[in-house]
Design an enzyme around this catalytic site. Structure first.
Site, PDB file in Angstrom:
ATOM      1  N   LYS A  58       1.033  -1.168  -0.048  1.00  0.00           N
ATOM      2  CA  LYS A  58       0.086   0.112  -0.034  1.00  0.00           C
ATOM      3  C   LYS A  58       0.949   1.276   0.087  1.00  0.00           C
ATOM      4  CE  LYS A  58      -3.760  -2.492   2.262  1.00  0.00           C
ATOM      5  NZ  LYS A  58      -4.640  -2.657   3.300  1.00  0.00           N
ATOM      6  N   GLN A 102      -4.399  -1.743   9.474  1.00  0.00           N
ATOM      7  CA  GLN A 102      -4.436  -2.895   9.143  1.00  0.00           C
ATOM      8  C   GLN A 102      -5.009  -4.216  10.029  1.00  0.00           C
ATOM      9  OE1 GLN A 102      -3.611  -3.456   5.525  1.00  0.00           O
ATOM     10  NE2 GLN A 102      -3.944  -5.584   5.780  1.00  0.00           N
ATOM     11  N   ASP A 125     -10.808   2.888   4.258  1.00  0.00           N
ATOM     12  CA  ASP A 125     -11.003   1.696   4.039  1.00  0.00           C
ATOM     13  C   ASP A 125     -12.429   1.488   3.785  1.00  0.00           C
ATOM     14  OD1 ASP A 125      -9.150  -0.469   4.170  1.00  0.00           O
ATOM     15  OD2 ASP A 125      -8.708  -0.252   6.155  1.00  0.00           O
TER      16      ASP A 125
END
Ligand code: GUN
Length: 295
Positions: A58, A102, A125
């Site tokens: 990412k 994460q 997200d």
């Protein structure tokens, strides 16, 4: 007699690269307008190998489109309150457009609490209930990265979706459930009749065999076999698993939830693992970050 493969690949690398060109242009526009590029932060708690790899990809992807990125590494022993405190700081940070924490998190940390603590306008997200609720209602929001990446993949390769029967296998909050909603929306790509199958579904194979579009997001290596797939289906494999393989230098190979070699010849289109959904998930995160920066 040998079978002739006629399938085409839903190539996430190619599609992702094409979208990333546009994202890089968008980043330059943001820079010209407000003097700084879009900025994404990623929080990694602990040292789970797969999570580390994802987060590093990412960060690398941010660099490839001219974004700024920050990686915040916290030890696996970090207390829940400490993580929540970090999140509060990130929520307030005016130099930051969006951030992700994460998953999965160490067992002593409540993921739900963490998700709820992230400010919805920085939740790139798309996991916060406010973003999920807005997605369900078709309002402007950050869409969850994996299902929205799949939608972009279907769009890029002009896959027909209206009136098709889509079977989504797996009802996770981050993939299966939002995927079922996105495919049923009254827009392109969408307008599917959706079946959401899960661990309590009876006779899964008889359902998957009816799928014009099959999204496998079960988390079980090579679980979808050729007998479960209709001829001409579009198959999207969301799984990614490391399987020990002594013949590889790394000692492992990557497989999805779909037994690619036997399923692919039955498909019209199939997303491979790796190189299908994976690159698209990261591209969606970049799109969300650009959107946050433009707001
Ligand atoms: N773990 C697996 N997929 C994801 C994702 O899309 N976002 C975050 N934050 N964690 C994940």
């Amino acid at each position: 007699m040998t079978e002739t493969a006629t399938y085409q690949l839903l190539d996430g690398k190619r599609c992702g690269d094409a979208l990333r060109e546009g994202i890089a242009k968008g980043a330059a526009e943001v820079k010209a307008k407000r003097g700084r590029v879009p900025h994404l932060a990623a929080v990694l708690v602990g040292d789970d190998g797969a999570s580390k790899t994802y987060v590093e990809s990412k960060v690398k992807a941010c660099e490839s489109v001219g974004f700024r990125s920050s990686l915040i590494r916290l030890p696996g022993t970090t207390a829940e309150d400490d993580l929540l405190h970090h999140i509060e700081q990130l929520n307030k940070d005016k130099d930051l457009d969006g951030f992700i924490v994460q998953l999965p998190l160490p067992e002593h940390i409540d993921e739900e609490k963490v998700t709820l603590a992230i400010a919805p306008d920085k939740d790139v997200d798309g996991f916060h209930p406010e973003n999920i609720g807005r997605m369900v209602l078709g309002l402007d929001c950050f869409l969850p990265a994996t299902p929205s990446g799949i939608v972009e993949l279907l769009r890029h390769f002009s896959i027909e979706t209206a009136g098709k029967h889509a079977v989504v296998v797996g009802r996770s909050h981050i993939v299966g459930t939002p995927m079922s909603i996105l495919l049923s929306r009254n827009v392109y790509p969408g307008n599917c009749t959706v079946t959401l199958a899960h661990s309590r579904t009876k006779d899964l194979a008889s359902l998957t065999r009816q799928a014009d579009i099959l999204v496998a997001a079960v988390g079980k290596p090579e679980m979808i076999t050729a007998d479960m797939v209709k001829d001409g289906a579009v198959v999207v494999d969301v799984g990614i698993h490391r399987i020990p393989d002594a013949s590889k230098k790394s000692g492992f190979r990557l497989v999805g939830d779909v037994k690619f070699d036997e399923v692919a010849p039955k498909c019209s289109w199939i997303a491979p693992v790796p190189g299908g959904v994976g690159p698209m998930t990261i591209t969606s995160l970049l799109l969300n970050t650009l959107k946050a920066a433009r707001r």
